[in-house]
Design an enzyme around this catalytic site. Structure first.
Site, PDB file in Angstrom:
ATOM      1  N   SER A  62       3.472   2.404   5.483  1.00 47.54           N
ATOM      2  CA  SER A  62       4.233   2.258   4.237  1.00 47.54           C
ATOM      3  C   SER A  62       5.040   3.534   3.987  1.00 47.54           C
ATOM      4  O   SER A  62       5.857   3.583   3.063  1.00 47.54           O
ATOM      5  CB  SER A  62       3.313   1.954   3.056  1.00 47.54           C
ATOM      6  N   GLU A  99      -5.223  -7.655   3.007  1.00 50.30           N
ATOM      7  CA  GLU A  99      -4.071  -7.513   2.110  1.00 50.30           C
ATOM      8  C   GLU A  99      -3.574  -8.879   1.648  1.00 50.30           C
ATOM      9  O   GLU A  99      -3.342  -9.775   2.478  1.00 50.30           O
ATOM     10  CB  GLU A  99      -2.943  -6.750   2.846  1.00 50.30           C
ATOM     11  N   LYS A 151      -5.594   2.940  12.383  1.00 52.39           N
ATOM     12  CA  LYS A 151      -5.590   1.557  11.884  1.00 52.39           C
ATOM     13  C   LYS A 151      -4.504   0.780  12.610  1.00 52.39           C
ATOM     14  O   LYS A 151      -3.427   1.330  12.884  1.00 52.39           O
ATOM     15  CB  LYS A 151      -5.331   1.524  10.372  1.00 52.39           C
TER      16      LYS A 151
HETATM   17  O1  KIV Z   1       0.747   1.128   5.282  1.00 54.72           O
HETATM   18  C1  KIV Z   1      -0.005   0.981   4.307  1.00 54.72           C
HETATM   19  O2  KIV Z   1       0.123   1.615   3.254  1.00 54.72           O
HETATM   20  C2  KIV Z   1      -1.075   0.001   4.428  1.00 54.72           C
HETATM   21  C3  KIV Z   1      -1.878  -0.294   3.209  1.00 54.72           C
HETATM   22  C4  KIV Z   1      -1.096  -1.106   2.271  1.00 54.72           C
HETATM   23  C5  KIV Z   1      -3.176  -0.908   3.537  1.00 54.72           C
HETATM   24  O3  KIV Z   1      -1.274  -0.538   5.474  1.00 54.72           O
END
Ligand code: KIV
Length: 264
Positions: A46, A182, A114
């Site tokens: 993000s 999400e 992640k």
């Molecule tokens: O990139 C991000 O901020 C995310 C969150 C919304 C979990 O993957």
């Protein structure tokens, strides 16, 4: 003080202790978030639409993510730092995913990574875990697939909830230490949280999850158009604009600098 570990998160799941994860992409926000005691910082992709000026997360490069992750790791002492794999850095093969994980671990030193997706990325997840890189999963609305999903909309309503639950169980069996869900119905997220033994971190997934995550700029009211799933606890955008306007007026009226900022 030492950093939070993935074993701490497992203990909190067993104890039923809820916790919060917040994104960060830079030095100042990482310092503040760490000082506030947030146990897990996600250097999310993000960063694309909150830091690097893109429309969404898709254009973010691996180098940009490594640079942001390095700043966050260097600027925090207590939080477990999780680095997000950007689009295009793991989908091709388990080997590509391992190369990406190794670059993150050597160049930015997060404690975990992640990546988005279910059954189709399990070979990648297994390869990373075998190399000693802890992995957090991400299901439901996976923003890197926004075009394939037909937009930012709730995932897993009705029968499609079954495949999200199956993916969640497959990711747990593959060894992920935690899972982001999400934009899924609260009932589905609650069931998955109860059925998994790893922590489930919700965003737009209701109150039943073990933990919650937000984008930090949404939380403090810096984002111009925040998504419906976020809650702004302050309005820093208007605070900052106010400070800038005051300073400009002071400059225009010869009130800045005053004695304190003047040297002789
Ligand atoms: O990139 C991000 O901020 C995310 C969150 C919304 C979990 O993957």
């Amino acid at each position: 003080m030492s950093r939070v570990t993935i074993s701490d998160l497992a203990k909190w799941k067993t104890a039923g202790q809820k916790w919060a994860m917040l994104t960060s992409y830079d030095q100042i926000s990482a310092e503040i978030i760490d000082e506030a005691g947030i146990p897990v910082i996600l250097v999310g992709d993000s960063a694309g639409n909150n830091f690097y000026g893109y429309e969404n997360t898709i254009p973010v490069s691996l180098n940009e993510m490594i640079s942001s992750t390095r700043a966050v790791v260097e600027s925090s002492k207590h939080a477990l730092v999780v680095a997000d794999f950007p689009f295009g850095s793991y989908e091709s093969s388990p080997e590509q995913a391992l190369e990406t994980g190794v670059r993150f671990f050597k160049e930015a030193k997060p404690q975990a990574v992640k990546l988005e997706g279910g059954a189709k990325v399990i070979p990648q997840i297994k390869k990373l875990i075998a190399a000693g890189i802890p992995v957090m999963g991400h299901l439901g609305l996976t923003p890197q697939s926004v075009h394939a999903l037909g937009g930012f909309k709730v995932q897993g309503r009705g029968d499609s909830g079954i495949s999200i639950k199956e993916d969640a169980k497959a990711l747990e069996a593959a060894g992920v230490f935690a899972l982001v869900l999400e934009l899924v119905p609260a009932e589905l997220a609650n069931e998955i949280s109860k059925e998994l033994s790893i922590p489930v971190i919700g965003i737009g997934a209701g109150i039943g999850c073990d933990a919650q995550v937000l984008v930090w700029t949404d939380l403090v009211g810096l984002t111009k158009e925040p998504p419906k799933l976020a809650k702004a606890y302050r309005n820093l955008r208007s605070e900052i604009k106010g400070a800038i306007s005051e300073w400009v007026l002071d400059v225009e009226n010869s009130k800045f600098p005053d004695a304190e900022q003047t040297f002789h």
